[in-house]
Scaffold this active site. Structure first.
Site, short mmCIF file in Angstrom:
data_model
loop_
_atom_site.label_atom_id
_atom_site.label_comp_id
_atom_site.label_asym_id
_atom_site.label_seq_id
_atom_site.Cartn_x
_atom_site.Cartn_y
_atom_site.Cartn_z
N GLU A 122 0.85 -1.17 0.00
CA GLU A 122 0.00 0.00 0.00
C GLU A 122 0.90 1.24 0.00
OE1 GLU A 122 -2.82 0.40 3.23
OE2 GLU A 122 -3.88 1.99 2.20
N GLY A 254 2.69 2.38 10.78
CA GLY A 254 2.44 1.60 12.00
C GLY A 254 2.32 0.11 11.71
N ALA A 255 1.49 -0.22 10.73
CA ALA A 255 1.24 -1.61 10.40
C ALA A 255 0.45 -1.67 9.10
CB ALA A 255 0.44 -2.29 11.51
N MET A 256 0.26 -2.89 8.59
CA MET A 256 -0.39 -3.03 7.30
C MET A 256 -1.28 -4.27 7.26
SD MET A 256 -0.95 -1.81 4.38
CE MET A 256 -2.10 -2.60 3.29
N GLU A 257 -2.49 -4.05 6.76
CA GLU A 257 -3.56 -5.06 6.85
C GLU A 257 -3.57 -6.08 5.71
OE1 GLU A 257 -4.10 -1.70 6.17
OE2 GLU A 257 -5.64 -1.49 4.63
N ASN A 258 -2.43 -6.45 5.16
CA ASN A 258 -2.41 -7.45 4.08
C ASN A 258 -3.27 -8.66 4.44
OD1 ASN A 258 -0.08 -5.91 3.04
ND2 ASN A 258 0.89 -6.79 4.84
N HIS A 290 -7.02 -2.59 14.86
CA HIS A 290 -7.22 -1.82 13.62
C HIS A 290 -6.94 -2.68 12.39
CE1 HIS A 290 -7.13 1.93 11.15
NE2 HIS A 290 -6.28 1.22 10.42
N GLU A 291 -5.78 -3.32 12.38
CA GLU A 291 -5.43 -4.11 11.20
C GLU A 291 -6.36 -5.30 11.05
OE1 GLU A 291 -3.55 -2.45 9.41
OE2 GLU A 291 -2.75 -1.16 10.99
N GLU A 313 -10.26 3.70 5.96
CA GLU A 313 -9.48 4.15 7.11
C GLU A 313 -10.34 4.85 8.17
OE1 GLU A 313 -6.87 2.89 7.68
OE2 GLU A 313 -6.01 2.30 5.74
N1 0A1 Z 1 -3.29 0.86 5.76
C1 0A1 Z 1 -2.42 0.88 6.90
C2 0A1 Z 1 -1.44 1.96 6.93
C3 0A1 Z 1 -0.45 2.06 5.87
C4 0A1 Z 1 -0.62 3.00 4.88
C5 0A1 Z 1 0.31 3.21 3.92
C6 0A1 Z 1 1.44 2.46 3.97
O1 0A1 Z 1 2.41 2.70 3.05
C7 0A1 Z 1 2.25 3.78 2.25
C8 0A1 Z 1 1.65 1.53 4.95
C9 0A1 Z 1 0.68 1.32 5.89
C10 0A1 Z 1 -3.25 1.13 8.13
O2 0A1 Z 1 -4.20 1.88 8.08
O3 0A1 Z 1 -2.91 0.61 9.16
ZN ZN Z 2 -5.95 1.44 8.51
#
Ligand code: 0A1
Ligand code: ZN
Length: 855
Positions: A122, A254-258, A290-291, A313
């Site tokens: 992302e 912070g983190a990523m919701e893959n 959140h994730e 978000e």
């Molecule tokens: N979607 C994730 C946050 C996130 C957004 C962008 C990133 O790279 C550009 C990385 C992580 C969340 O809302 O936690």
């Molecule tokens: Zn998020």
């Protein structure tokens, strides 16, 4: 500059992609400098699209070979991607590319962190892994085979098969490429199982580096509570056989919701009582939730395009706030959320970077992961819920999940389910998504013959690119108190929809005291003339916990402003009211600790600028110091008792109750240090058996002087622990006295352990210093130069994090001419750099443009 004016993308230009993807097969053969990625993608023409040009995004890829239906092709390649003629029927695209993850310092796409491979896709990172329609409205099932000489090989979905040096994963849920993830490394798991409400057995793993083993229990526990909560409150169950979380040290956010494989900044996973603070535990719980919640609000239902980012978000932040409120104290959570909103989002909305919750254009989407999209977006959802009620909200959400599962949606889709489920017209409400700026609600009143009338006027100030504003729909929760403190009108929500309105209350025996905007029912600024006596009265009597705190906060703000502008002494009414709150044992300790926290320097600068004054950062700092000492003296009889009473018996627990006691105890310690020269803080530091107390005492010593020895001891004890040392670096930059701050920060940047390419460490020092208002805004301009130098340096290796940190300059235009000139020169120096990133180019351009208008 590479690109003086990067080409913006516009919301109005959206068109669907010409092709649908039925299946993606990836084969990733890992190598630090020569990873091979083979992709096999089944495309077919999209009947909903008119434009059939075949363009695949791709950046920094070396194309080895490409074929369509087995026949080699030679596509036309640009720095942004490739195009090539394709059949007018379904076809299979195959391509092999080579990439170098070890050289990827931007931390987007596939990169390496401490010997492990990981991805961040992302918003637009997948295009650095293979050629693909890298846009969120193209959704497909992915099957992934990883070959690599590492024990743990992970990707999205369910495991299919594995052997020595390889693993295969299958994700049956169609997803956009930004949710793709791959992790490979020497990792160990903390594991458990969860049975969903639908009877699915899910294996849960939190993967960390072996050295961090034993620090993932709280993250895992938070995950289980999140899964249960989402079933109970939103009826949402998990949908794969495994859920993996990985902690990585080098991460931009912070983190990523893959899907099925969340990747986390290790600071939001790893915790032990000795190394993590109460705040860290709270953040871990919140971000894990959140994730996880994104699995439905983000993954199953995603965004059509990046302008709709708040669709996932704002909603997911709203959901994680509800969760935290349920896990902890709802009142304290609300107060903390509003403090953050004001400190970050109101500041954004009031400055050169203001933009709507749904922006209309961007040059670099990574610059729009903002407080406005996240936190204001969550407030907008809170307002919808207030307007339609909890049942209407639940009905609308059920409809949202039922109707849009598997789709890439828009804000219009979201609002439509509310209109259908509740019958409410949200046409006007939708302005919250398109209009930037924080509305001001001005309130005057009169009372005659038992009738109390509120005159309400709303106005939203102009923001860059938006001069004229329309009235917003504002749910205003209010109550009325009689002069003896009884509530004569319990919380009632009135809806403001016009520029001017009245609210009439009849049959009152005496003129009431209004408690307005209870629970902070809308993200607005309330303007009403109020006396210190009235604020003290609400602080003592309001039944709404948020407004009780707010009364104390606004009282403190007024007192501090008078101290800055008139060199006034701190008002005794304030000190007495504060003492009464601190003494009130019926109040939650966490609430009392919040009441003892004075408004920050930036908040005061903003309040002063708002009144047309030019804030002086040094004068603000000095006044705040005087105020703290006055509080320390006035409440002197209370501190020792409080300090003793708030000690937590038993072993450390990160729960809200003990955390609240520790917060109040440390607040007392901080004030005591102003009277005893820090003796008790030294002892507290030495005796601490948990990080909250250790770092709490260290902060007190840093603020009041005499921290040198404690700093050394701390560094000797924790030098091996990256996350703990981030705190050590950050605190010194943030809390350094104004006249020393630049020198202290410069020295920190020269420290052997200032590993500045690590985003956490960079943020700790440069972000910490930027938060030191009086230090950063040093009249010499040295603070601006220091930050500008480091932004330039980081931009060359990690544009995304560098650009985010440029928000240090968000408020530059509110200061005096001397400071403005220096800040502008620093920004112009950045802007003039050869090879500046698109990320930074856009940010600096916006910061400068709006500042010049204001100047
Ligand atoms: N979607 C994730 C946050 C996130 C957004 C962008 C990133 O790279 C550009 C990385 C992580 C969340 O809302 O936690
Ligand atoms: Zn998020």
């Amino acid at each position: 500059m590479t690109d003086a004016a990067p080409q913006p993308v516009f919301l109005k230009d959206y068109t669907p992609f010409g092709f649908l993807v039925d299946q993606v097969e990836l084969n990733v053969h890992l190598h630090p400098t020569a990873t091979r990625v083979r992709a096999k993608i089944a495309f077919r023409p999209n009947p909903a699209a008119r434009d059939r040009r075949f363009f695949l995004h791709g950046e920094d890829l070396t194309l080895i070979s490409a074929a369509i239906d087995g026949t080699p092709v030679t596509p036309e390649i640009t720095p942004e991607g490739l195009s090539c003629p394709v059949p007018e029927a379904p076809f299979t695209w195959e391509a092999e590319v080579e990439i170098a993850p070890a050289e990827n310092t931007a931390l987007e796409g596939l990169y390496m962190s401490n010997g492990m491979y990981c991805t961040q896709c992302e918003a637009e990172g997948f295009r650095k892994i293979t050629f693909y329609p890298d846009r969120p409205d193209v959704m497909a099932p992915f099957r992934v085979r990883i070959d690599g000489d590492l024990p743990v090989l992970l990707s999205n979905g369910n495991p299919v098969a594995q052997g020595a040096g390889w693993a295969e994963w299958n994700d049956p849920w169609p997803k956009p490429s930004y949710l793709f993830a791959l992790v490979a490394g020497e990792l160990v798991a903390t594991s458990d199982r969860f049975t969903t409400s639908e009877g699915r057995e899910v294996a849960l793993n939190v993967w960390v580096r072996p050295a961090d083993q034993g620090k993932a229990d709280y993250a895992l526990d938070s995950l289980i509570r999140s899964m249960k909560w989402d079933e109970e409150v939103y009826g949402r169950a998990y949908d794969l056989d495994v859920f993996n979380i990985v902690a990585v040290d080098d991460f931009n956010m912070g983190a990523m919701e893959n899907k099925g494989l969340n990747v986390f900044n290790s600071r939001y996973v790893l915790a032990s009582p000795e190394t993590a603070t109460d705040r860290d535990y709270e953040n871990i719980e919140r971000i894990i939730a959140h994730e996880y919640f994104h699995n439905w609000t983000g993954d199953r239902i995603t965004c059509r395009d990046w302008f709709q980012l708040s669709l996932k978000e704002g909603l997911t932040v709203f959901r994680d706030s509800q969760f935290s409120a349920d896990m902890r104290s709802a009142a304290v959570k609300r107060i903390e959320d509003v403090m953050t909103l004001r400190a970050r989002q109101f500041r954004e909305d009031n400055g050169p970077l203001a933009h709507p919750v749904r922006p209309e254009s961007y040059a670099e989407i990574n610059n729009f992961y903002t407080a406005t999209v996240y936190e204001k977006g969550a407030e907008v959802i809170g307002m919808v819920r207030r307007l339609v009620g909890p049942e209407g909200y639940a009905k609308a959400l059920d409809l949202y999940f039922a109707r849009h599962d598997g789709q890439a949606c828009t804000i219009e889709d979201w609002l439509q389910v509310f209109e259908e489920a509740t019958g409410r017209d949200l046409t006007r409400f939708k302005r919250w998504y398109s209009q930037a700026g924080t509305p001001r609600v001005k309130v005057t009143e009169d009372f005659k013959d038992g009738t109390y009338t509120l005159h309400l006027e709303q106005k939203t100030p102009p923001t860059p690119g938006q001069d004229e504003k329309l009235p917003q729909v504002i749910p205003l929760a209010l109550g009325l108190l009689s002069p003896n403190g009884d509530e004569v009108l319990p919380t009632t929500v009135i809806e403001l929809t016009e520029a001017r309105q009245e609210a009439v209350f009849e049959g009152l025996a005496a003129k009431p005291v209004p408690s307005l905007l209870r629970g902070f029912s809308a993200p607005v600024i309330l303007e009403r003339d109020s006396t210190p006596e009235e604020r003290a009265f609400l602080l003592a009597h309001d039944t709404d916990p948020f407004n009780k705190w707010e009364a104390g906060r606004s009282l403190a703000r007024e007192v501090l402003i008078a101290m800055v502008t008139e060199d006034a002494a701190p008002a005794p009414a304030w000190l007495d009211a504060l003492a009464a709150v601190v003494r009130d044992e019926a109040l939650d300790p966490a609430f009392r600790a919040l009441a003892l926290r004075l408004p920050g320097e930036d908040e005061l600068a903003e309040a002063l600028a708002d009144r047309g004054a030019v804030p002086d950062p040094l004068a603000i700092h000095a006044a705040r110091e005087r105020a703290k000492t006055a509080v320390a003296r006035h409440l002197d009889p209370l501190w020792a008792g409080l300090y003793a009473q708030m000690a937590c018996p038993g072993p450390y627990s990160p729960g809200a109750a003990d955390a609240g006691r520790r917060a109040l105890r440390l607040a007392a310690l901080g004030y005591m240090a102003r009277l005893d020269g820090g003796a008790r803080a030294q002892a507290h530091f030495s005796a601490a058996d948990n990080m909250t107390d250790e770092i709490g005492a260290l902060s007190v010593l840093l603020e009041t002087g005499g921290a040198d020895e404690a700093l050394d001891r701390f560094a000797r004890r924790w030098g091996h622990d990256r996350l703990v040392m981030d705190k050590w670096f950050g605190l010194q930059a943030t809390l350094a006295a104004p006249e020393r701050a630049v020198a202290v920060t410069r020295a920190l940047t020269e420290h052997a352990d200032f590993t500045w390419k690590n985003p956490n460490r960079f943020r700790a020092v440069i972000g910490g210093f930027s938060a030191n208002a009086a230090g950063f805004h040093d009249a010499s301009g040295a603070g601006y130069d220091l930050v500008a130098d480091w932004l330039i340096r980081l931009d060359a290796v990690n544009p995304q994090t560098a650009a985010r940190m440029s928000t240090a300059f968000e408020t530059w235009a509110r200061y005096d001419e001397g400071r403005r000139e220096k800040a502008q020169a620093a920004l112009e120096r950045i802007a003039a750099r050869e090879g500046l990133s698109r990320d930074m180019g856009e940010m600096v351009g916006r910061l400068l443009a709006a500042g010049r208008i204001a100047a």
